[in-house]
Design a protein around this motif. Structure first.
Motif, PDB file in Angstrom:
ATOM      1  N   ARG A 230      18.168  49.327  -7.355  1.00  0.00           N
ATOM      2  CA  ARG A 230      19.032  50.059  -8.271  1.00  0.00           C
ATOM      3  C   ARG A 230      19.339  51.458  -7.737  1.00  0.00           C
ATOM      4  NH1 ARG A 230      19.846  48.496 -13.216  1.00  0.00           N
ATOM      5  NH2 ARG A 230      17.825  47.419 -13.369  1.00  0.00           N
ATOM      6  N   GLN A 231      20.578  51.858  -7.871  1.00  0.00           N
ATOM      7  CA  GLN A 231      21.004  53.189  -7.448  1.00  0.00           C
ATOM      8  C   GLN A 231      21.141  54.092  -8.677  1.00  0.00           C
ATOM      9  OE1 GLN A 231      21.327  53.827  -4.050  1.00  0.00           O
ATOM     10  NE2 GLN A 231      20.537  51.730  -3.924  1.00  0.00           N
ATOM     11  N   GLY A 232      20.972  55.391  -8.469  1.00  0.00           N
ATOM     12  CA  GLY A 232      21.164  56.358  -9.553  1.00  0.00           C
ATOM     13  C   GLY A 232      19.926  56.627 -10.366  1.00  0.00           C
ATOM     14  N   SER A 235      13.829  54.050  -7.669  1.00  0.00           N
ATOM     15  CA  SER A 235      13.524  52.659  -7.364  1.00  0.00           C
ATOM     16  C   SER A 235      12.543  52.631  -6.196  1.00  0.00           C
ATOM     17  CB  SER A 235      14.789  51.867  -7.034  1.00  0.00           C
ATOM     18  OG  SER A 235      15.467  52.440  -5.938  1.00  0.00           O
ATOM     19  N   GLN A 279      12.830  55.718  -3.500  1.00  0.00           N
ATOM     20  CA  GLN A 279      14.060  56.497  -3.425  1.00  0.00           C
ATOM     21  C   GLN A 279      14.433  56.997  -4.816  1.00  0.00           C
ATOM     22  OE1 GLN A 279      16.914  53.826  -1.622  1.00  0.00           O
ATOM     23  NE2 GLN A 279      17.274  52.684  -3.498  1.00  0.00           N
TER      24      GLN A 279
END
Length: 280
Positions: A230-232, A235, A279
């Motif tokens: 998952r971005q934003g 994760s 990240q």
């Protein structure tokens, strides 16, 4: 034949095949009799019935051929839980509990619902152990082997986690239906010509063979993981590794995650055991 006599004879038979012949014999005899291993000592002078003696001898012969104890009794303890295991899946190892510990630590740091994937789930031990201790997460457990997934299904049902864990048949991350907050994997990383003979003879090659240098699965999984996390939001991905593979897997991880935090986590014997990627 008394239980004591049966144990002495069995331990002698196993002395060339096992480093713990007395323990193996006691565990197998307890299994045949439907007792806890600790109960055997109090019954040393009781006699085995002919059917029990035959069943015990059959198990001793299989153990003499280096078949894992877990396959002989049909179960294995992992992270305080009991799992069904047989020749369709790798026997869960204590080393893999480090992966579960790191996963649960990361999950507890997040304050939101999470989607977790266990790639190469095998018996389902990682997926089940994590879900059991983190009841608010959703887990996709993926394996290329339909036979392994059948064992994983039995363990999901055994621990009452069918509403939390969804089993998927597929290779790597290709079957995942949505972005993942945390990806976990204990992929095949061994060199087949260097592993214990009993493991090589009896445990599934698909779950063991890491290719010529043990890195084949990491080369495939790490770039694929970068596309599914998952971005934003924070994760992470956790990969079990062989004790000799730390620098190589970290280098592969850095190539796929150039802006992530990457660390090596050691096991209780101070050996590199998990590569952890985080990240923001």
């Amino acid at each position: 034949m008394t239980l004591r006599e049966a144990l002495i004879e069995a331990a002698n038979q196993l002395s060339s095949a096992s480093l713990t012949p007395q323990l193996d014999a006691r565990v197998l005899l307890a299994h045949v009799l439907g007792l806890a291993s600790s109960q055997i000592l109090a019954r040393f002078n009781e006699h085995l019935e002919a059917e029990q003696a035959a069943a015990f001898q059959a198990l001793i012969e299989r153990r003499s051929a280096l078949e894992p104890i877990a396959y002989l009794i049909g179960s294995r303890e992992f992270y305080g839980l009991t799992f069904n295991v047989d020749q369709r899946v790798l026997v869960p190892r204590p080393d893999t509990e480090i992966l579960v510990e790191q996963a649960l630590t990361w999950i507890k740091q997040q304050n939101r619902p999470l989607v977790v994937a266990d790639i190469g789930t095998g018996s389902g031990c990682i997926a089940v152990a994590v879900a059991k201790h983190a009841p608010n997460i959703k887990v996709y457990a993926v394996d290329l082997s339909p036979a392994a997934l059948a064992v994983a299904q039995s363990n999901v049902e055994r621990h009452g986690l069918h509403q939390q864990i969804q089993l998927l048949h597929g290779d790597g991350v290709s079957q995942l239906p949505e972005p993942i907050d945390l990806l976990l994997s204990n992929p095949p990383y061994t060199l087949l010509d260097e592993i214990d003979r009993g493991v090589r003879l009896h445990e599934p090659t698909l779950a063991l063979d890491g290719g010529p240098d043990g890195l084949d699965c990491y080369r495939q999984l790490l770039p694929a993981t970068a596309t599914i996390l998952r971005q934003g939001q924070p994760s992470a991905a956790l990969f079990e590794i062989g004790a000799w593979q730390g620098p190589d897997v970290v280098a592969l991880a850095q190539a796929s995650f150039p802006h992530a935090s990457i660390q090596l986590v050691r096991d209780l014997a101070a050996r590199d055991r998990v590569v952890q990627i985080e990240q923001a």
